[in-house]
Scaffold this active site. Structure first.
Site, PDB file in Angstrom:
ATOM      1  N   HIS A 284       0.857  -1.184   0.000  1.00 45.86           N
ATOM      2  CA  HIS A 284       0.000   0.000   0.000  1.00 45.86           C
ATOM      3  C   HIS A 284       0.898   1.241   0.000  1.00 45.86           C
ATOM      4  O   HIS A 284       1.917   1.277   0.691  1.00 45.86           O
ATOM      5  CB  HIS A 284      -0.899  -0.020   1.238  1.00 45.86           C
ATOM      6  CG  HIS A 284      -1.899   1.100   1.269  1.00 45.86           C
ATOM      7  ND1 HIS A 284      -1.550   2.384   1.644  1.00 45.86           N
ATOM      8  CD2 HIS A 284      -3.223   1.134   0.969  1.00 45.86           C
ATOM      9  CE1 HIS A 284      -2.619   3.159   1.579  1.00 45.86           C
ATOM     10  NE2 HIS A 284      -3.655   2.420   1.174  1.00 45.86           N
TER      11      HIS A 284
ATOM     12  N   ASP B  15       0.920   4.194   1.373  1.00 48.51           N
ATOM     13  CA  ASP B  15       1.279   4.765   2.678  1.00 48.51           C
ATOM     14  C   ASP B  15       2.237   3.855   3.437  1.00 48.51           C
ATOM     15  O   ASP B  15       3.123   4.325   4.156  1.00 48.51           O
ATOM     16  CB  ASP B  15       0.029   5.001   3.522  1.00 48.51           C
ATOM     17  CG  ASP B  15      -0.860   6.105   2.968  1.00 48.51           C
ATOM     18  OD1 ASP B  15      -0.322   7.021   2.314  1.00 48.51           O
ATOM     19  OD2 ASP B  15      -2.089   6.034   3.172  1.00 48.51           O
ATOM     20  N   LYS B  16       2.076   2.547   3.290  1.00 48.59           N
ATOM     21  CA  LYS B  16       2.972   1.608   3.962  1.00 48.59           C
ATOM     22  C   LYS B  16       4.336   1.554   3.289  1.00 48.59           C
ATOM     23  O   LYS B  16       5.362   1.331   3.962  1.00 48.59           O
ATOM     24  CB  LYS B  16       2.339   0.219   4.010  1.00 48.59           C
ATOM     25  CG  LYS B  16       1.345   0.057   5.126  1.00 48.59           C
ATOM     26  CD  LYS B  16       2.058  -0.024   6.467  1.00 48.59           C
ATOM     27  CE  LYS B  16       1.430   0.890   7.469  1.00 48.59           C
ATOM     28  NZ  LYS B  16       2.263   1.188   8.604  1.00 48.59           N
TER      29      LYS B  16
ATOM     30  N   GLU C 104      10.343  11.917   6.864  1.00 47.60           N
ATOM     31  CA  GLU C 104       9.064  11.757   6.170  1.00 47.60           C
ATOM     32  C   GLU C 104       9.321  11.353   4.724  1.00 47.60           C
ATOM     33  O   GLU C 104      10.280  11.811   4.102  1.00 47.60           O
ATOM     34  CB  GLU C 104       8.264  13.066   6.194  1.00 47.60           C
ATOM     35  CG  GLU C 104       8.148  13.710   7.563  1.00 47.60           C
ATOM     36  CD  GLU C 104       7.363  12.883   8.560  1.00 47.60           C
ATOM     37  OE1 GLU C 104       6.649  11.951   8.125  1.00 47.60           O
ATOM     38  OE2 GLU C 104       7.461  13.157   9.766  1.00 47.60           O
TER      39      GLU C 104
ATOM     40  N   GLU D 135      14.216  16.185   9.569  1.00 43.46           N
ATOM     41  CA  GLU D 135      15.348  16.669  10.348  1.00 43.46           C
ATOM     42  C   GLU D 135      16.120  15.514  10.954  1.00 43.46           C
ATOM     43  O   GLU D 135      15.513  14.586  11.509  1.00 43.46           O
ATOM     44  CB  GLU D 135      14.860  17.594  11.465  1.00 43.46           C
ATOM     45  CG  GLU D 135      14.174  18.852  10.965  1.00 43.46           C
ATOM     46  CD  GLU D 135      13.855  19.804  12.097  1.00 43.46           C
ATOM     47  OE1 GLU D 135      13.568  19.328  13.210  1.00 43.46           O
ATOM     48  OE2 GLU D 135      13.914  21.025  11.876  1.00 43.46           O
TER      49      GLU D 135
ATOM     50  N   LYS E 196      -5.607  -4.459   0.507  1.00 47.16           N
ATOM     51  CA  LYS E 196      -6.277  -4.037   1.732  1.00 47.16           C
ATOM     52  C   LYS E 196      -7.196  -5.169   2.196  1.00 47.16           C
ATOM     53  O   LYS E 196      -7.696  -5.949   1.376  1.00 47.16           O
ATOM     54  CB  LYS E 196      -7.107  -2.765   1.509  1.00 47.16           C
ATOM     55  CG  LYS E 196      -6.303  -1.564   1.054  1.00 47.16           C
ATOM     56  CD  LYS E 196      -7.162  -0.333   0.870  1.00 47.16           C
ATOM     57  CE  LYS E 196      -7.515   0.315   2.185  1.00 47.16           C
ATOM     58  NZ  LYS E 196      -8.193   1.632   2.000  1.00 47.16           N
TER      59      LYS E 196
ATOM     60  N   PHE F  56      -8.086  -4.357 -10.595  1.00 52.87           N
ATOM     61  CA  PHE F  56      -7.122  -3.705  -9.703  1.00 52.87           C
ATOM     62  C   PHE F  56      -5.721  -4.066 -10.192  1.00 52.87           C
ATOM     63  O   PHE F  56      -5.016  -4.843  -9.574  1.00 52.87           O
ATOM     64  CB  PHE F  56      -7.355  -4.167  -8.267  1.00 52.87           C
ATOM     65  CG  PHE F  56      -6.563  -3.412  -7.217  1.00 52.87           C
ATOM     66  CD1 PHE F  56      -5.691  -2.378  -7.530  1.00 52.87           C
ATOM     67  CD2 PHE F  56      -6.705  -3.753  -5.873  1.00 52.87           C
ATOM     68  CE1 PHE F  56      -4.972  -1.708  -6.561  1.00 52.87           C
ATOM     69  CE2 PHE F  56      -5.993  -3.088  -4.887  1.00 52.87           C
ATOM     70  CZ  PHE F  56      -5.130  -2.066  -5.228  1.00 52.87           C
TER      71      PHE F  56
ATOM     72  N   ASP G  13      -1.893   5.703  -6.308  1.00 49.55           N
ATOM     73  CA  ASP G  13      -2.248   6.696  -5.304  1.00 49.55           C
ATOM     74  C   ASP G  13      -0.972   7.103  -4.566  1.00 49.55           C
ATOM     75  O   ASP G  13      -0.137   6.255  -4.261  1.00 49.55           O
ATOM     76  CB  ASP G  13      -3.266   6.120  -4.321  1.00 49.55           C
ATOM     77  CG  ASP G  13      -3.937   7.169  -3.454  1.00 49.55           C
ATOM     78  OD1 ASP G  13      -3.734   8.367  -3.716  1.00 49.55           O
ATOM     79  OD2 ASP G  13      -4.656   6.786  -2.524  1.00 49.55           O
ATOM     80  N   ALA G  14      -0.827   8.380  -4.282  1.00 54.73           N
ATOM     81  CA  ALA G  14       0.350   8.839  -3.542  1.00 54.73           C
ATOM     82  C   ALA G  14       0.312   8.301  -2.112  1.00 54.73           C
ATOM     83  O   ALA G  14      -0.749   8.068  -1.537  1.00 54.73           O
ATOM     84  CB  ALA G  14       0.411  10.362  -3.520  1.00 54.73           C
TER      85      ALA G  14
ATOM     86  N   ARG H 179       0.203   7.908   7.732  1.00 48.16           N
ATOM     87  CA  ARG H 179      -1.233   8.055   7.487  1.00 48.16           C
ATOM     88  C   ARG H 179      -2.047   6.821   7.878  1.00 48.16           C
ATOM     89  O   ARG H 179      -3.263   6.827   7.742  1.00 48.16           O
ATOM     90  CB  ARG H 179      -1.495   8.385   6.018  1.00 48.16           C
ATOM     91  CG  ARG H 179      -1.109   9.789   5.641  1.00 48.16           C
ATOM     92  CD  ARG H 179      -1.867  10.314   4.447  1.00 48.16           C
ATOM     93  NE  ARG H 179      -1.640   9.535   3.248  1.00 48.16           N
ATOM     94  CZ  ARG H 179      -1.908   9.986   2.023  1.00 48.16           C
ATOM     95  NH1 ARG H 179      -2.405  11.212   1.851  1.00 48.16           N
ATOM     96  NH2 ARG H 179      -1.691   9.238   0.965  1.00 48.16           N
ATOM     97  N   LYS H 180      -1.401   5.769   8.369  1.00 51.48           N
ATOM     98  CA  LYS H 180      -2.125   4.554   8.723  1.00 51.48           C
ATOM     99  C   LYS H 180      -1.927   4.224  10.205  1.00 51.48           C
ATOM    100  O   LYS H 180      -1.600   3.110  10.573  1.00 51.48           O
ATOM    101  CB  LYS H 180      -1.653   3.394   7.830  1.00 51.48           C
ATOM    102  CG  LYS H 180      -2.141   3.519   6.394  1.00 51.48           C
ATOM    103  CD  LYS H 180      -3.646   3.348   6.313  1.00 51.48           C
ATOM    104  CE  LYS H 180      -4.184   3.523   4.893  1.00 51.48           C
ATOM    105  NZ  LYS H 180      -4.243   4.936   4.498  1.00 51.48           N
TER     106      LYS H 180
ATOM    107  N   LYS I 225      10.623   7.902  12.991  1.00 53.25           N
ATOM    108  CA  LYS I 225      11.040   8.603  14.205  1.00 53.25           C
ATOM    109  C   LYS I 225      11.986   7.742  15.031  1.00 53.25           C
ATOM    110  O   LYS I 225      11.730   6.555  15.236  1.00 53.25           O
ATOM    111  CB  LYS I 225       9.816   8.970  15.047  1.00 53.25           C
ATOM    112  CG  LYS I 225       8.861   9.909  14.334  1.00 53.25           C
ATOM    113  CD  LYS I 225       7.596  10.156  15.138  1.00 53.25           C
ATOM    114  CE  LYS I 225       6.654  11.087  14.373  1.00 53.25           C
ATOM    115  NZ  LYS I 225       5.382  11.309  15.099  1.00 53.25           N
TER     116      LYS I 225
ATOM    117  N   LYS J   5      11.611  10.067  20.358  1.00 52.76           N
ATOM    118  CA  LYS J   5      10.279  10.620  20.114  1.00 52.76           C
ATOM    119  C   LYS J   5       9.259   9.754  20.848  1.00 52.76           C
ATOM    120  O   LYS J   5       9.061   8.587  20.516  1.00 52.76           O
ATOM    121  CB  LYS J   5       9.950  10.641  18.627  1.00 52.76           C
ATOM    122  CG  LYS J   5      10.505  11.832  17.861  1.00 52.76           C
ATOM    123  CD  LYS J   5      11.975  11.789  17.649  1.00 52.76           C
ATOM    124  CE  LYS J   5      12.433  12.866  16.664  1.00 52.76           C
ATOM    125  NZ  LYS J   5      13.903  12.892  16.543  1.00 52.76           N
TER     126      LYS J   5
ATOM    127  N   ASP K 271       6.140   9.785  20.759  1.00 54.48           N
ATOM    128  CA  ASP K 271       5.084   9.265  19.893  1.00 54.48           C
ATOM    129  C   ASP K 271       5.290   7.773  19.656  1.00 54.48           C
ATOM    130  O   ASP K 271       4.333   6.999  19.627  1.00 54.48           O
ATOM    131  CB  ASP K 271       5.099   9.978  18.533  1.00 54.48           C
ATOM    132  CG  ASP K 271       4.376  11.306  18.560  1.00 54.48           C
ATOM    133  OD1 ASP K 271       3.582  11.529  19.489  1.00 54.48           O
ATOM    134  OD2 ASP K 271       4.598  12.118  17.642  1.00 54.48           O
TER     135      ASP K 271
END
Length: 404
Positions: free
Chosen positions: A16, A18-19, A44, A57, A177, A245, A253-254, A259-260, A280, A284, A286
């Site tokens: 995918h 995003d992955k 990123e 960074e 998916k 598909f 798709d970008a 995002r997941k 990260k 961090k 997060d």
């Protein structure tokens, strides 16, 4: 909580878009931590048709100095890591190919103002890399102590990816998916009412006998993943419901890092603080505080102290001590929730859950993250250096702290 209800979670495959971005970002984290365990990384990634772009960074010995000068050969290593990640995933398509894609690197030095708040100095302990709230969760719905719907969704796609890589399903392409809807009775999953799988495929597998072959294959994978009796004659399958598909991944798709986050965690069965993990370094919170929160919740359930457990932690940037710890066993606990909170802070090796203590307890300053960037960060098998937050080696400490 309700006793009878339907609940749905989804997952996405390593292919995918995003992955793909998450895995590239974590490949860079791993590369930099292999050079400097104290490296600071916020990487990123953007992927689209035949392009990969990095931004963010960074700082670290043997990587980049504070003036933005790269150490010798590092830029080439970064590009090699990016292309190797895309190749491992399996993209050799006209619209996205590991060997021919355009690559741009816009990583630059970490802000000195962030560094002064986070780094340890003098009598000041290392502070959190950012403010925020982080959650951990565990429940006894599956042997992995994960919510069942997300656990099954991950495992369906992981099995399909394994077959694709092994050559057992040559008609599959990397992007996919899944989605699983379960019916709960008395708070326990008893039946899959619906299963959705959309998978990128080779040309021709959208009609006729080849379509039937693809559908039969997907159903066989689902049957192997879900526990016996979970699939019934009432279970509804939606396999590639839009039809063809063939165009997928970053060409379709970008994709962007982070995002997941619900796929990465508990599939919506537990709260999420909002921060992403991939790209990260472990200063961090997060990332690292979400890992320790899962570790605590899983050990609480594994110790028999609760059937369900939610942990919340909160931090302020540059401050070492957590602002709060919250334990909620959702009425399933065998001891009061506040007693568990006190027990956690009394366990010496947890070090008060400061950022440095978290990194030490879970040994997070290692290149272990790319493997976590697909099929969920939680519910995975703790093996070797990987997924230390999935260990249940805190069980006896918790029991002893509560007895004391």
């Amino acid at each position: 909580m309700r006793k009878s209800y339907l609940f749905t979670s989804e997952s996405v495959s390593e292919g995918h878009p995003d992955k793909v971005a998450d895995q590239i970002s974590d490949a860079i984290v791993d590369l930099f931590l292999s050079k400097d365990p104290e490296a600071r990384v916020a990487c990123e990634t953007l992927v689209t048709t035949q392009k990969v772009v990095l931004a963010g960074e960074i700082r670290g010995n043997g990587i980049m100095d504070r003036d933005g000068n790269w150490a010798e050969g590092v830029r080439e290593e970064i590009e090699a890591a990016v292309r190797a990640t895309v190749k491992r995933i399996g993209y050799e398509q006209d619209g996205f190919h590991w060997q021919t894609l355009d690559f741009a690197n816009h990583l630059h030095p970490q802000s000195a103002h962030i560094a002064q708040g986070v780094d340890a100095s003098g009598n000041k302990d290392e502070g959190a890399g950012d403010q925020g709230i982080m959650f951990g969760f565990a429940c006894d719905e599956t042997p992995d102590l994960m919510p069942a719907a997300i656990d099954y969704s991950h495992k369906i796609l992981q099995a399909m990816a394994d077959d694709r890589h092994d050559g057992n399903a040559p008609f599959l392409e990397p992007d996919a998916k899944s989605q699983v809807t379960l019916r709960f009775e008395d708070g326990r999953p008893v039946e899959a009412t619906a299963v959705v799988v959309s998978t990128q495929h080779a040309p021709g597998y959208d009609e006729g006998e080849k379509r039937d072959e693809l559908h039969s294959y997907v159903k066989s994978v689902v049957a192997k993943v879900l526990p016996e009796g979970m699939l019934t004659e009432k279970t509804v399958f939606h396999i590639n419901p839009t039809g063809t598909f063939v165009i997928g991944g970053p060409d379709g798709d970008a994709g962007i890092t982070g995002r997941k986050i619900i796929v990465d965690t508990y599939g919506g069965a537990a709260p999420h603080g909002g921060g992403a993990f991939s790209g990260k370094d472990p200063t961090k919170v997060d990332r690292s505080a979400a890992y320790i929160a899962r570790y605590l919740a899983k050990n609480i359930v594994a110790a028999g102290l609760a059937k369900r457990c939610t942990i919340q932690l909160a931090y302020a940037i540059g401050v070492s001590q957590p602002l709060s710890l919250y334990v909620d066993t959702h009425g399933s606990g065998t001891v009061p929730d506040d007693a568990i909170e006190a027990a956690i802070f009394s366990i010496e090796r947890l070090g008060g859950l400061t950022p440095r203590a978290i990194r030490t307890v879970l040994n997070l300053n290692r290149p272990i993250y790319e493997k976590s960037a697909a099929y969920g960060h939680f519910g995975r098998e703790a093996e070797g250096d990987h997924f230390p937050w999935e260990k249940t080696d805190l069980v006896e400490d918790l029991r002893e702290a509560l007895e004391g």
